[in-house]
Motif scaffolding. Sequence first.
Motif, PDB file in Angstrom:
ATOM      1  N   PRO A 119       0.833  -1.213   0.000  1.00 33.13           N
ATOM      2  CA  PRO A 119       0.000   0.000   0.000  1.00 33.13           C
ATOM      3  C   PRO A 119       0.867   1.263   0.000  1.00 33.13           C
ATOM      4  CG  PRO A 119      -0.765  -1.576   1.649  1.00 33.13           C
ATOM      5  CD  PRO A 119       0.554  -2.077   1.137  1.00 33.13           C
ATOM      6  N   THR A 120       0.375   2.295  -0.664  1.00 34.86           N
ATOM      7  CA  THR A 120       1.078   3.578  -0.707  1.00 34.86           C
ATOM      8  C   THR A 120       0.833   4.326   0.606  1.00 34.86           C
ATOM      9  OG1 THR A 120      -0.831   4.767  -1.592  1.00 34.86           O
ATOM     10  CG2 THR A 120       0.658   3.711  -3.210  1.00 34.86           C
ATOM     11  N   PRO A 121       1.595   5.389   0.853  1.00 35.27           N
ATOM     12  CA  PRO A 121       1.323   6.201   2.055  1.00 35.27           C
ATOM     13  C   PRO A 121      -0.125   6.715   2.102  1.00 35.27           C
ATOM     14  CG  PRO A 121       3.494   6.729   1.203  1.00 35.27           C
ATOM     15  CD  PRO A 121       2.837   5.802   0.197  1.00 35.27           C
ATOM     16  N   ARG A 122      -0.656   7.070   0.950  1.00 34.30           N
ATOM     17  CA  ARG A 122      -2.051   7.527   0.903  1.00 34.30           C
ATOM     18  C   ARG A 122      -2.999   6.395   1.310  1.00 34.30           C
ATOM     19  NH1 ARG A 122      -5.677   9.025  -4.235  1.00 34.30           N
ATOM     20  NH2 ARG A 122      -7.339  10.037  -3.110  1.00 34.30           N
ATOM     21  N   ASP A 123      -2.712   5.169   0.827  1.00 30.70           N
ATOM     22  CA  ASP A 123      -3.509   4.000   1.216  1.00 30.70           C
ATOM     23  C   ASP A 123      -3.462   3.809   2.729  1.00 30.70           C
ATOM     24  OD1 ASP A 123      -4.006   3.455  -1.500  1.00 30.70           O
ATOM     25  OD2 ASP A 123      -2.332   2.044  -1.640  1.00 30.70           O
ATOM     26  N   TRP A 124      -2.256   3.917   3.295  1.00 29.20           N
ATOM     27  CA  TRP A 124      -2.100   3.735   4.746  1.00 29.20           C
ATOM     28  C   TRP A 124      -2.860   4.792   5.532  1.00 29.20           C
ATOM     29  CZ3 TRP A 124      -1.347  -0.623   6.673  1.00 29.20           C
ATOM     30  CH2 TRP A 124      -0.485  -1.548   6.099  1.00 29.20           C
ATOM     31  N   LEU A 125      -2.943   6.008   4.994  1.00 33.36           N
ATOM     32  CA  LEU A 125      -3.721   7.058   5.657  1.00 33.36           C
ATOM     33  C   LEU A 125      -5.186   6.640   5.750  1.00 33.36           C
ATOM     34  CD1 LEU A 125      -4.091   9.869   6.902  1.00 33.36           C
ATOM     35  CD2 LEU A 125      -4.316  10.765   4.558  1.00 33.36           C
ATOM     36  N   GLY A 126      -5.725   6.150   4.651  1.00 36.56           N
ATOM     37  CA  GLY A 126      -7.113   5.680   4.662  1.00 36.56           C
ATOM     38  C   GLY A 126      -7.314   4.519   5.623  1.00 36.56           C
ATOM     39  N   ILE A 127      -6.370   3.589   5.625  1.00 40.93           N
ATOM     40  CA  ILE A 127      -6.446   2.428   6.517  1.00 40.93           C
ATOM     41  C   ILE A 127      -6.385   2.893   7.971  1.00 40.93           C
ATOM     42  CG2 ILE A 127      -5.188   0.366   7.254  1.00 40.93           C
ATOM     43  CD1 ILE A 127      -4.386   0.111   4.182  1.00 40.93           C
ATOM     44  N   ALA A 128      -5.503   3.863   8.264  1.00 40.77           N
ATOM     45  CA  ALA A 128      -5.399   4.393   9.627  1.00 40.77           C
ATOM     46  C   ALA A 128      -6.685   5.095  10.050  1.00 40.77           C
ATOM     47  CB  ALA A 128      -4.209   5.356   9.717  1.00 40.77           C
ATOM     48  N   LEU A 129      -7.315   5.807   9.116  1.00 47.76           N
ATOM     49  CA  LEU A 129      -8.569   6.496   9.443  1.00 47.76           C
ATOM     50  C   LEU A 129      -9.688   5.499   9.744  1.00 47.76           C
ATOM     51  CD1 LEU A 129      -8.436   9.451   6.888  1.00 47.76           C
ATOM     52  CD2 LEU A 129      -8.179   9.573   9.390  1.00 47.76           C
ATOM     53  N   VAL A 130      -9.727   4.387   9.015  1.00 49.15           N
ATOM     54  CA  VAL A 130     -10.705   3.336   9.311  1.00 49.15           C
ATOM     55  C   VAL A 130     -10.475   2.817  10.725  1.00 49.15           C
ATOM     56  CG1 VAL A 130     -11.452   0.994   8.735  1.00 49.15           C
ATOM     57  CG2 VAL A 130     -11.073   2.656   6.902  1.00 49.15           C
ATOM     58  N   THR A 131      -9.219   2.559  11.055  1.00 46.59           N
ATOM     59  CA  THR A 131      -8.872   2.067  12.393  1.00 46.59           C
ATOM     60  C   THR A 131      -9.297   3.075  13.457  1.00 46.59           C
ATOM     61  OG1 THR A 131      -6.959   0.903  11.465  1.00 46.59           O
ATOM     62  CG2 THR A 131      -6.980   1.252  13.855  1.00 46.59           C
ATOM     63  N   LEU A 132      -9.010   4.332  13.228  1.00 46.20           N
ATOM     64  CA  LEU A 132      -9.390   5.382  14.180  1.00 46.20           C
ATOM     65  C   LEU A 132     -10.906   5.439  14.344  1.00 46.20           C
ATOM     66  CD1 LEU A 132      -8.482   7.718  15.993  1.00 46.20           C
ATOM     67  CD2 LEU A 132      -8.609   9.195  13.982  1.00 46.20           C
ATOM     68  N   GLY A 133     -11.628   5.330  13.256  1.00 43.94           N
ATOM     69  CA  GLY A 133     -13.091   5.341  13.324  1.00 43.94           C
ATOM     70  C   GLY A 133     -13.637   4.190  14.152  1.00 43.94           C
ATOM     71  N   VAL A 134     -13.065   3.022  13.986  1.00 46.68           N
ATOM     72  CA  VAL A 134     -13.501   1.864  14.772  1.00 46.68           C
ATOM     73  C   VAL A 134     -13.194   2.090  16.254  1.00 46.68           C
ATOM     74  CG1 VAL A 134     -13.092  -0.596  15.224  1.00 46.68           C
ATOM     75  CG2 VAL A 134     -13.363   0.217  12.871  1.00 46.68           C
ATOM     76  N   LEU A 135     -12.019   2.604  16.551  1.00 45.22           N
ATOM     77  CA  LEU A 135     -11.661   2.880  17.941  1.00 45.22           C
ATOM     78  C   LEU A 135     -12.614   3.887  18.586  1.00 45.22           C
ATOM     79  CD1 LEU A 135      -7.762   2.976  17.725  1.00 45.22           C
ATOM     80  CD2 LEU A 135      -9.207   1.191  18.755  1.00 45.22           C
ATOM     81  N   VAL A 136     -12.998   4.908  17.835  1.00 49.16           N
ATOM     82  CA  VAL A 136     -13.942   5.910  18.353  1.00 49.16           C
ATOM     83  C   VAL A 136     -15.264   5.244  18.721  1.00 49.16           C
ATOM     84  CG1 VAL A 136     -15.370   7.898  17.688  1.00 49.16           C
ATOM     85  CG2 VAL A 136     -12.909   7.895  17.212  1.00 49.16           C
ATOM     86  N   LEU A 137     -15.725   4.302  17.903  1.00 47.04           N
ATOM     87  CA  LEU A 137     -17.001   3.631  18.160  1.00 47.04           C
ATOM     88  C   LEU A 137     -16.935   2.633  19.309  1.00 47.04           C
ATOM     89  CD1 LEU A 137     -18.133   2.959  14.502  1.00 47.04           C
ATOM     90  CD2 LEU A 137     -19.280   4.433  16.141  1.00 47.04           C
TER      91      LEU A 137
END
Length: 141
Positions: A119-137
């Motif tokens: 994955p590119t750095p941009r891909d990892w940003l999206g993946i990290a945001l998904v992870t953050l969203g799950v943690l928030v929930l």
Amino acid sequence: MPGWAIWGLLSAGFAALTAILAKLGLRGIDSDLATLIRTFVIFWVLLIFVWLNGKWSNPLALPASAWLFLTLSAVATGASWVAYFRALQLGEAHRVAPVDKLSVVLVALLAMVFLGERPTPRDWLGIALVTLGVLVLVLKR
């Protein structure tokens, strides 16, 4: 928009409907029985779909490796469905479905290890945001 993205959006839309319709269907019945009923219906829908689209071929002619990996995938899918329906029965759909999508993060990691994807750095940003969203929930305040 690339074809894979269109199909991905369709998948997301149908997955959203799956969560809502399953939550409604789970009222008053066991989640494992519901998963069995769902699987039975999916079998017939896909059989008709493959036949109508002229895609039927002899499955016994497939290579052994295809059978192995498709069988393992089916076992993983079944386990995922059982867990998903149980989670829907116990929790709110608007929380369960995003947690289920943590699979996005796991797919990225497993694709690196087993498929050699990078994955590119941009891909990892999206993946990290998904992870953050799950943690928030999931995490309590």
